[in-house]
Write a protein that holds these residues in place. Structure first.
Motif, PDB file in Angstrom:
ATOM      1  N   ARG A  76       0.340  -4.551   9.112  1.00 60.84           N
ATOM      2  CA  ARG A  76       1.133  -3.554   9.831  1.00 60.84           C
ATOM      3  C   ARG A  76       2.524  -3.393   9.195  1.00 60.84           C
ATOM      4  O   ARG A  76       3.026  -2.287   9.037  1.00 60.84           O
ATOM      5  N   SER A  77       3.135  -4.528   8.837  1.00 65.98           N
ATOM      6  CA  SER A  77       4.482  -4.467   8.252  1.00 65.98           C
ATOM      7  C   SER A  77       4.454  -3.841   6.863  1.00 65.98           C
ATOM      8  O   SER A  77       5.349  -3.079   6.499  1.00 65.98           O
ATOM      9  N   GLU A  78       3.421  -4.164   6.065  1.00 66.57           N
ATOM     10  CA  GLU A  78       3.301  -3.562   4.728  1.00 66.57           C
ATOM     11  C   GLU A  78       3.105  -2.060   4.834  1.00 66.57           C
ATOM     12  O   GLU A  78       3.685  -1.293   4.051  1.00 66.57           O
ATOM     13  N   ALA A  79       2.301  -1.632   5.798  1.00 68.17           N
ATOM     14  CA  ALA A  79       2.068  -0.194   5.999  1.00 68.17           C
ATOM     15  C   ALA A  79       3.363   0.512   6.373  1.00 68.17           C
ATOM     16  O   ALA A  79       3.672   1.587   5.838  1.00 68.17           O
ATOM     17  N   SER A  80       4.141  -0.103   7.274  1.00 73.46           N
ATOM     18  CA  SER A  80       5.428   0.491   7.682  1.00 73.46           C
ATOM     19  C   SER A  80       6.354   0.658   6.493  1.00 73.46           C
ATOM     20  O   SER A  80       7.013   1.692   6.329  1.00 73.46           O
ATOM     21  N   ARG A  81       6.397  -0.387   5.649  1.00 75.09           N
ATOM     22  CA  ARG A  81       7.279  -0.344   4.485  1.00 75.09           C
ATOM     23  C   ARG A  81       6.837   0.736   3.507  1.00 75.09           C
ATOM     24  O   ARG A  81       7.665   1.490   2.976  1.00 75.09           O
ATOM     25  N   MET A  82       5.517   0.839   3.261  1.00 75.64           N
ATOM     26  CA  MET A  82       5.009   1.855   2.344  1.00 75.64           C
ATOM     27  C   MET A  82       5.279   3.257   2.864  1.00 75.64           C
ATOM     28  O   MET A  82       5.668   4.161   2.109  1.00 75.64           O
ATOM     29  N   ILE A  83       5.100   3.452   4.168  1.00 75.37           N
ATOM     30  CA  ILE A  83       5.361   4.760   4.776  1.00 75.37           C
ATOM     31  C   ILE A  83       6.835   5.131   4.621  1.00 75.37           C
ATOM     32  O   ILE A  83       7.163   6.263   4.243  1.00 75.37           O
ATOM     33  N   ASP A  84       7.721   4.174   4.895  1.00 71.13           N
ATOM     34  CA  ASP A  84       9.168   4.419   4.751  1.00 71.13           C
ATOM     35  C   ASP A  84       9.507   4.811   3.320  1.00 71.13           C
ATOM     36  O   ASP A  84      10.289   5.757   3.094  1.00 71.13           O
ATOM     37  N   GLU A  85       8.943   4.088   2.365  1.00 73.48           N
ATOM     38  CA  GLU A  85       9.215   4.363   0.943  1.00 73.48           C
ATOM     39  C   GLU A  85       8.751   5.756   0.550  1.00 73.48           C
ATOM     40  O   GLU A  85       9.459   6.506  -0.138  1.00 73.48           O
ATOM     41  N   LEU A  86       7.552   6.124   1.012  1.00 74.55           N
ATOM     42  CA  LEU A  86       6.996   7.445   0.669  1.00 74.55           C
ATOM     43  C   LEU A  86       7.771   8.575   1.337  1.00 74.55           C
ATOM     44  O   LEU A  86       7.959   9.637   0.736  1.00 74.55           O
ATOM     45  N   LEU A  87       8.220   8.345   2.549  1.00 74.97           N
ATOM     46  CA  LEU A  87       9.002   9.381   3.248  1.00 74.97           C
ATOM     47  C   LEU A  87      10.341   9.627   2.565  1.00 74.97           C
ATOM     48  O   LEU A  87      10.874  10.739   2.576  1.00 74.97           O
ATOM     49  N   LYS A  88      10.905   8.551   1.967  1.00 74.69           N
ATOM     50  CA  LYS A  88      12.193   8.687   1.289  1.00 74.69           C
ATOM     51  C   LYS A  88      12.050   9.314  -0.093  1.00 74.69           C
ATOM     52  O   LYS A  88      12.997   9.882  -0.634  1.00 74.69           O
ATOM     53  N   ALA A  89      10.857   9.178  -0.671  1.00 75.98           N
ATOM     54  CA  ALA A  89      10.629   9.692  -2.036  1.00 75.98           C
ATOM     55  C   ALA A  89      10.669  11.223  -2.044  1.00 75.98           C
ATOM     56  O   ALA A  89      10.256  11.880  -1.096  1.00 75.98           O
ATOM     57  N   ASN A  90      11.168  11.756  -3.139  1.00 76.19           N
ATOM     58  CA  ASN A  90      11.241  13.218  -3.260  1.00 76.19           C
ATOM     59  C   ASN A  90       9.869  13.806  -3.552  1.00 76.19           C
ATOM     60  O   ASN A  90       9.053  13.203  -4.196  1.00 76.19           O
TER      61      ASN A  90
END
Length: 232
Positions: A218-232
């Protein structure tokens, strides 16, 4: 009053030791009441540092870009700790992050500790706030860089010595080291909602991401989602 101990503090990317990361460790080794050694180091996190954490600590992604990995820094810090008693302000918070970080590399971290927050809660019930900043202001303890790990650790050591000077004789039990405990919970698997959202994000961003929905937490998924949302 203990004459030999380690006062320490960590700065992190959030409040959950299972989901967030340590980005800075600051500690001082006290021998016979004097600072004998210092430990100050950034850790390069897997994810980026949020604006709220940068606002609180002043630590930016650029500052940790060249830092060593968690594995290397934690190993050195465990060596630095030896068998010393740990002193911290709300020490269970810092200990929980250290315990999880050490456990991630298969290392034990069992320590005795003293919590200046718990002492202050007993001896200063009249104060509205028992935060490190409030207590430093109350006792005129200078902390030039609050919310940076080493400076908070140094302020905590000064606070411990001050509290011991005024209150240890009256209530010695408050100042006795106790076994620090933190039970590491098993990581929760990513939810179906997270996996679905992550899949659509990867397609939308056309990102190249190495991941396995079967083993993703769950924590890895949250981190990946955050990273992708910030990416251009």
């Amino acid at each position: 009053m203990l004459k030999s101990y380690i006062a320490f503090d960590v700065e992190t990317t959030g409040l959950n030791p299972l989901e967030n990361e340590i980005i800075e460790i600051g500690a001082l080794k006290v021998r016979e009441g004097k600072v004998a050694e210092r430990f100050m180091e950034f850790i390069k996190p897997a994810g980026s540092i949020s604006a709220s954490i940068t606002s609180l600590t002043g630590i930016t992604d650029e500052m940790v870009a060249g830092a060593r990995s968690r594995c290397d820094v934690i190993a050195d810090f465990l060596d630095f700790c030896e068998d010393d008693v740990l002193i911290g302000h709300n020490v269970s918070f810092d200990y929980s992050f250290m315990k999880c970080s050490a456990a991630a590399d298969g290392r034990p971290f069992e320590k005795m500790g003293i919590d200046t927050l718990k002492i202050a809660q007993k001896v200063h019930r009249e104060l509205d706030s028992k935060s490190l900043g409030s207590l430093c202001a109350y006792y005129n303890i200078e902390n030039k860089s609050a919310h940076r790990a080493y400076h908070d650790a140094l302020a905590t050591a000064k606070l411990y010595q001050t509290l011991a000077h005024y209150f240890e004789e009256k209530d010695p039990r408050l100042f006795k080291p106790v076994q620090l405990t933190y039970k590491i919970k098993k990581p929760q698997p990513a939810t179906q909602k997270q996996i679905t959202f992550l899949t659509s994000l990867i397609q939308k961003k056309q990102a190249s991401v190495d991941w396995n929905p079967e083993t993703l937490t769950r924590s890895e998924a949250s981190r990946m989602i955050d990273e992708l949302l910030k990416a251009n």
